[in-house]
Design a protein around this motif. Structure first.
Motif, mmCIF file in Angstrom:
data_model
loop_
_atom_site.group_PDB
_atom_site.id
_atom_site.type_symbol
_atom_site.label_atom_id
_atom_site.label_comp_id
_atom_site.label_asym_id
_atom_site.label_seq_id
_atom_site.Cartn_x
_atom_site.Cartn_y
_atom_site.Cartn_z
ATOM 1 N N ARG A 137 0.885 -1.283 -0.012
ATOM 2 C CA ARG A 137 0.217 0.061 0.104
ATOM 3 C C ARG A 137 0.800 1.211 0.006
ATOM 4 O O ARG A 137 0.547 2.292 -0.713
ATOM 5 C CB ARG A 137 -0.859 -0.090 1.272
ATOM 6 N N ASP A 138 1.774 1.285 0.799
ATOM 7 C CA ASP A 138 2.856 2.482 0.860
ATOM 8 C C ASP A 138 3.353 2.719 -0.428
ATOM 9 O O ASP A 138 3.609 3.849 -0.994
ATOM 10 C CB ASP A 138 4.090 2.123 1.792
ATOM 11 N N PHE A 139 4.060 1.426 -1.228
ATOM 12 C CA PHE A 139 4.657 1.989 -2.532
ATOM 13 C C PHE A 139 3.723 2.260 -3.587
ATOM 14 O O PHE A 139 3.970 2.899 -4.382
ATOM 15 C CB PHE A 139 5.303 0.346 -2.896
ATOM 16 N N ALA A 140 2.478 1.441 -3.536
ATOM 17 C CA ALA A 140 1.351 1.911 -4.544
ATOM 18 C C ALA A 140 1.178 3.421 -4.437
ATOM 19 O O ALA A 140 0.879 4.167 -5.428
ATOM 20 C CB ALA A 140 0.200 1.193 -4.384
ATOM 21 N N ASP A 141 0.919 3.966 -3.215
ATOM 22 C CA ASP A 141 0.720 5.146 -2.982
ATOM 23 C C ASP A 141 1.734 6.304 -3.278
ATOM 24 O O ASP A 141 1.526 7.236 -3.960
ATOM 25 C CB ASP A 141 0.394 5.530 -1.447
ATOM 26 N N ARG A 142 3.133 6.063 -3.073
ATOM 27 C CA ARG A 142 4.124 6.835 -3.420
ATOM 28 C C ARG A 142 4.122 6.703 -5.028
ATOM 29 O O ARG A 142 4.928 7.828 -5.522
ATOM 30 C CB ARG A 142 5.325 5.721 -3.126
ATOM 31 N N MET A 143 3.782 5.854 -5.684
ATOM 32 C CA MET A 143 3.901 5.905 -7.069
ATOM 33 C C MET A 143 3.007 7.169 -7.672
ATOM 34 O O MET A 143 3.305 7.737 -8.850
ATOM 35 C CB MET A 143 3.149 4.596 -7.871
ATOM 36 N N THR A 144 2.146 7.532 -6.846
ATOM 37 C CA THR A 144 1.385 8.792 -7.336
ATOM 38 C C THR A 144 2.120 10.246 -7.514
ATOM 39 O O THR A 144 1.930 11.096 -8.366
ATOM 40 C CB THR A 144 0.161 9.203 -6.368
ATOM 41 N N PHE A 145 3.168 9.845 -6.755
ATOM 42 C CA PHE A 145 4.125 11.150 -6.666
ATOM 43 C C PHE A 145 4.998 11.297 -7.783
ATOM 44 O O PHE A 145 5.714 12.434 -8.281
ATOM 45 C CB PHE A 145 4.915 11.426 -5.393
#
Length: 238
Positions: A191-199
């Motif tokens: 989940r952390d990595f997926a959210d980071r992708m948005t940046f």
């Protein structure tokens, strides 16, 4: 007082805040202090209060042809921190961009011919990694998250290769007893990595037209051993 320090080198505030939270959870401690090298230079005397330091990722690249004065100062500070760790001053775990800083400092080459897109990747421990106190319990292989454009062309002199794979042969190495480096990101959950992708949707770590597909693959991945590495790092240097 916190016993561990997170060193931030991300310009994106939201991504930096989330990375700090990821490291805190992965390390298994409630309080991890934060030093943002983009806002203030490194003061080595400050490190005396900590037993360990973790260095996060960054969109910076050591091989960038053009660098701002800020990036050059950040890289110089990371080199000072690495040398302090090699000298036994503090335990340090350098990740992603900062493995390139350490590699260059040791006289090694940082190249652009073994990139890895944003994904879950299997890496294998080496014989030296099998007996390392941090990597050994995860042997012989572990799945971690990668996303990088550059990497060490070879293990620099004086370093011990701990983990590798066919795509990017230098995945992790140790220098002496106190300095660990990893090309991958050990701290995020799926989940952390997926959210980071948005940046970083348009910054070259994956095809922006395939964002939903790549993010779905990230969310479906089973990745736990990166956090286990950090937990052991925190415990080993307690």
């Amino acid at each position: 007082m916190a016993s561990l320090l997170y060193v931030c080198v991300r310009p994106e505030t939201g991504a930096a805040d989330a990375e700090h939270a990821s490291f805190r959870r992965a390390l298994g401690v409630d309080v991890v202090d934060r030093l943002n090298l983009l806002d203030e230079p490194l003061d080595l005397t400050r490190l005396a209060r900590y037993r360990g330091v973790v260095i996060g990722g960054s969109p910076f690249n050591v091989s960038d042809a053009t660098k701002s004065p800020l990036q050059r100062r950040v890289e110089a500070d990371l080199e000072r921190l690495a040398q302090h760790s090699i000298d036994g001053g503090i335990a340090a775990f350098f990740t992603c961009f900062s493995i390139g800083v350490v590699t260059r400092m040791l006289g090694g080459e940082v190249a652009n011919d073994t990139p890895e897109s944003a994904s879950a990747t299997v890496i294998e421990t080496t014989p030296e990694g099998d007996v390392d106190p941090i990597f050994g319990p995860s042997a012989p292989a572990l799945t971690v998250f990668t996303a990088h454009k550059e990497s060490a062309a070879a293990v620099p002199e004086g370093a011990v290769l701990l983990a590798t794979n066919a795509t990017c042969p230098v995945q992790a190495y140790r220098v002496g007893t106190h300095l660990y480096t990893a090309q991958f990101h050990p701290e995020p959950t799926p989940r952390d990595f997926a959210d980071r992708m948005t940046f970083y949707r348009t910054t070259g770590y994956f095809d922006p037209d395939e964002f939903d597909l790549v993010q779905g693959q990230v969310l479906a991945a089973s990745v736990t051993e990166g956090a286990a590495l950090l937990r052991r790092f925190a415990e080993h240097f307690a």
